[in-house]
Design a protein around this motif. Structure first.
Motif, mmCIF file in Angstrom:
data_model
loop_
_atom_site.group_PDB
_atom_site.id
_atom_site.type_symbol
_atom_site.label_atom_id
_atom_site.label_comp_id
_atom_site.label_asym_id
_atom_site.label_seq_id
_atom_site.Cartn_x
_atom_site.Cartn_y
_atom_site.Cartn_z
ATOM 1 N N ARG A 74 -53.685 15.037 61.079
ATOM 2 C CA ARG A 74 -53.352 15.471 59.729
ATOM 3 C C ARG A 74 -51.912 15.087 59.418
ATOM 4 N NH1 ARG A 74 -55.350 20.715 58.831
ATOM 5 N NH2 ARG A 74 -54.132 20.734 56.919
ATOM 6 N N TYR A 75 -51.629 15.006 58.127
ATOM 7 C CA TYR A 75 -50.263 14.793 57.663
ATOM 8 C C TYR A 75 -49.980 15.849 56.601
ATOM 9 C CZ TYR A 75 -52.755 12.109 54.001
ATOM 10 O OH TYR A 75 -53.611 11.703 53.005
ATOM 11 N N GLY A 76 -48.813 16.401 56.650
ATOM 12 C CA GLY A 76 -48.488 17.526 55.789
ATOM 13 C C GLY A 76 -48.847 18.836 56.456
ATOM 14 N N VAL A 77 -47.958 19.824 56.316
ATOM 15 C CA VAL A 77 -48.234 21.169 56.825
ATOM 16 C C VAL A 77 -48.771 21.964 55.649
ATOM 17 C CG1 VAL A 77 -47.274 23.202 57.976
ATOM 18 C CG2 VAL A 77 -46.383 20.921 58.498
ATOM 19 N N THR A 78 -50.089 21.892 55.449
ATOM 20 C CA THR A 78 -50.733 22.458 54.270
ATOM 21 C C THR A 78 -51.953 23.257 54.696
ATOM 22 O OG1 THR A 78 -52.111 20.484 53.975
ATOM 23 C CG2 THR A 78 -49.971 20.493 52.870
ATOM 24 N N LYS A 79 -52.625 23.848 53.720
ATOM 25 C CA LYS A 79 -53.743 24.746 54.021
ATOM 26 C C LYS A 79 -55.099 24.050 54.047
ATOM 27 C CE LYS A 79 -54.507 26.221 49.209
ATOM 28 N NZ LYS A 79 -54.538 27.389 48.288
ATOM 29 N N ALA A 80 -55.141 22.744 53.875
ATOM 30 C CA ALA A 80 -56.417 22.028 53.873
ATOM 31 C C ALA A 80 -57.161 22.256 55.188
ATOM 32 C CB ALA A 80 -56.184 20.544 53.649
ATOM 33 N N ARG A 81 -58.488 22.449 55.084
ATOM 34 C CA ARG A 81 -59.320 22.654 56.257
ATOM 35 C C ARG A 81 -60.305 21.508 56.419
ATOM 36 N NH1 ARG A 81 -62.780 27.606 55.515
ATOM 37 N NH2 ARG A 81 -62.918 26.713 53.398
ATOM 38 N N LEU A 82 -60.549 21.121 57.660
ATOM 39 C CA LEU A 82 -61.628 20.187 57.995
ATOM 40 C C LEU A 82 -62.840 21.021 58.383
ATOM 41 C CD1 LEU A 82 -62.417 17.173 58.446
ATOM 42 C CD2 LEU A 82 -61.872 17.549 60.847
#
Length: 440
Positions: free
Chosen positions: A317-325
């Motif tokens: 991943r790139y970015g420290v964000t809340k996106a989930r896989l």
């Protein structure tokens, strides 16, 4: 290594079957003949594309169409553009690209080589080689896309046209099939106003039913492909060679979705191969997740290796964000009807058939395929590094309708214009002499 075998191509349509295409284009319509390599005017490709009504566009001329740093737009629906009908060396479009803004189009066997054309860095020339723009029911097959300033091969359009998610999806690109194409050497430090922009394919926000089947991405810094927020993508038996900083990646950006509820994106990926090259960042994963929005993902038999064939990571991943896989247990798009090779058997088969006119290869296609096979090549800033635009002499030959199966756009004889046998290699005079038969 034989990069094309006549018998292989003759059976390719059945060997690598797929479900029904989203369109038959202009099948059954009138024949429109391209008789000049001029960028516009009577007999030009531009004039044929602008013709109204169902039509099959054939070519009675081969060579280079120079767009002079302009973009060719397709706005009239129901067309089949059959580059396979051109006499050798086929049709190559330079100094521009195609924006497809219509529906029910089949585009086959064209080469598009955009290039920076000497424009200053950051100066604003930012053409795609090919992109759909709110288009639908489209097949793009056996084309070669090189040296784009933006993306080489994309599905795009507005993000939020309408009031509902269904509206958004209906009003942007949908039902697009990319099959057996090369998308290579997107130019990095060139004239794009954002700076570095070597990109393979953009699948824009809320596009749906976008299928990549048996394509080759090579020497693109990113976007092989980039799937944006809420998009739905099916990837089967594609190869990614020498991605720079990212290969497949998903990104729903809050900066672009402010004021709209997020929509979960979908990627179904089966039998794909990523192989690192000279420009690939160490440890690069096959799939990277960025942004805020979630991605639903189903993967099976995808193979990712470094330059030495050792396993590479599958996810990052790139970015420290809340996106989930969100990993799924079953495909989110139908695989029924597809002929699917195991990932470790894909490379040889793909290099034999992918790109424009595999029976009559262009020098840059040959160079690219050999670079992939040999683990060579790099990401470019300027097309001049590899010799620049082609300058083939124009050729002419009449299109004879009775010699072609107009439903499949294949020659009844089984022999395509300019068809060659055996391996197609671009040899220097010295190499050719060394490989010639010895004197008795």
């Amino acid at each position: 290594m034989a990069l094309f075998a006549g018998a292989f191509f003759a059976c390719a349509a059945t060997a690598f079957a797929a479900p029904a295409d989203p369109t038959h284009g202009g099948e059954g319509g009138r024949i429109v003949r391209v008789t000049t390599l001029a960028k516009d005017g009577p007999g030009s490709l531009a004039a044929a594309l602008a013709t109204k009504g169902k039509r099959v566009i054939v070519f009675e001329v081969g060579g280079v169409i120079d767009l002079g740093r302009s973009t060719l737009e397709i706005t009239e629906p129901f067309a089949t553009i059959a580059g396979q009908t051109a006499p050798s060396p086929g049709i190559t479009i330079i100094r521009g690209g195609i924006d497809l803004k219509s529906h029910d189009i089949v585009l086959s066997h064209l080469r598009i080589m955009t290039g920076v054309d000497g424009q200053p860095k950051l100066s604003g020339w930012e053409a795609d080689a090919f992109s759909t723009v709110a288009a639908y029911n489209v097949v793009v097959e056996h084309c070669s896309f090189f040296w784009a300033i933006d993306e080489n091969m994309s599905a795009s359009g507005p993000r939020f046209a309408g009031e509902t998610v269904a509206d958004w999806r209906r009003n942007t690109s949908h039902d697009i099939l990319f099959r057996e194409n090369i998308a290579a050497e997107g130019l990095a430090d060139a004239s794009h106003p954002k700076g570095e922009h070597s990109k393979g394919s953009l699948v824009h926000d809320n596009t749906t039913h976008i299928t990549f089947y048996r394509n080759l991405w090579a020497h693109n810094m990113e976007r092989s492909p980039l799937v944006k927020g809420g998009a739905q993508v099916l990837m089967i038996n594609n190869m990614i060679y020498d991605p720079g900083h990212r290969a497949v990646h998903y990104n729903l950006m809050n900066l672009e979705w402010a004021g709209h509820d997020y929509v979960t994106g979908e990627i179904t990926a089966v039998g794909n191969l990523m192989r690192a090259g000279n420009a690939t960042a160490p440890g690069l994963p096959f799939l990277m997740l960025g942004g805020d929005g979630d991605l639903a993902y189903y993967g099976k038999d995808n193979k990712s290796v470094d330059r030495w064939g050792n396993p590479a990571p599958m996810f990052g991943r790139y970015g420290v964000t809340k996106a989930r896989l969100i990993e799924k247990d079953s495909p989110m798009a139908s695989l029924d009807g597809y002929a699917i090779l195991p990932a470790d058997q894909l490379e040889t088969s793909l290099l034999a058939s992918v790109g424009a006119r595999p029976w009559d290869r262009a020098p840059d296609d040959i160079r690219m395929l050999f670079f992939v096979a040999e683990g060579r090549g790099e990401i470019l800033d300027d097309e001049k590094v590899v010799g620049g635009y082609p300058h083939s002499a124009p050729t002419r030959a009449p299109f004879v309708e009775k010699d072609w199966n107009m439903a499949t756009m294949t020659p009844r004889s089984g022999v395509y214009p300019g068809q060659k046998t055996g391996a197609q290699e671009k040899l220097s005079a010295r190499d050719a002499a060394m490989r010639a038969a010895p004197r008795p």
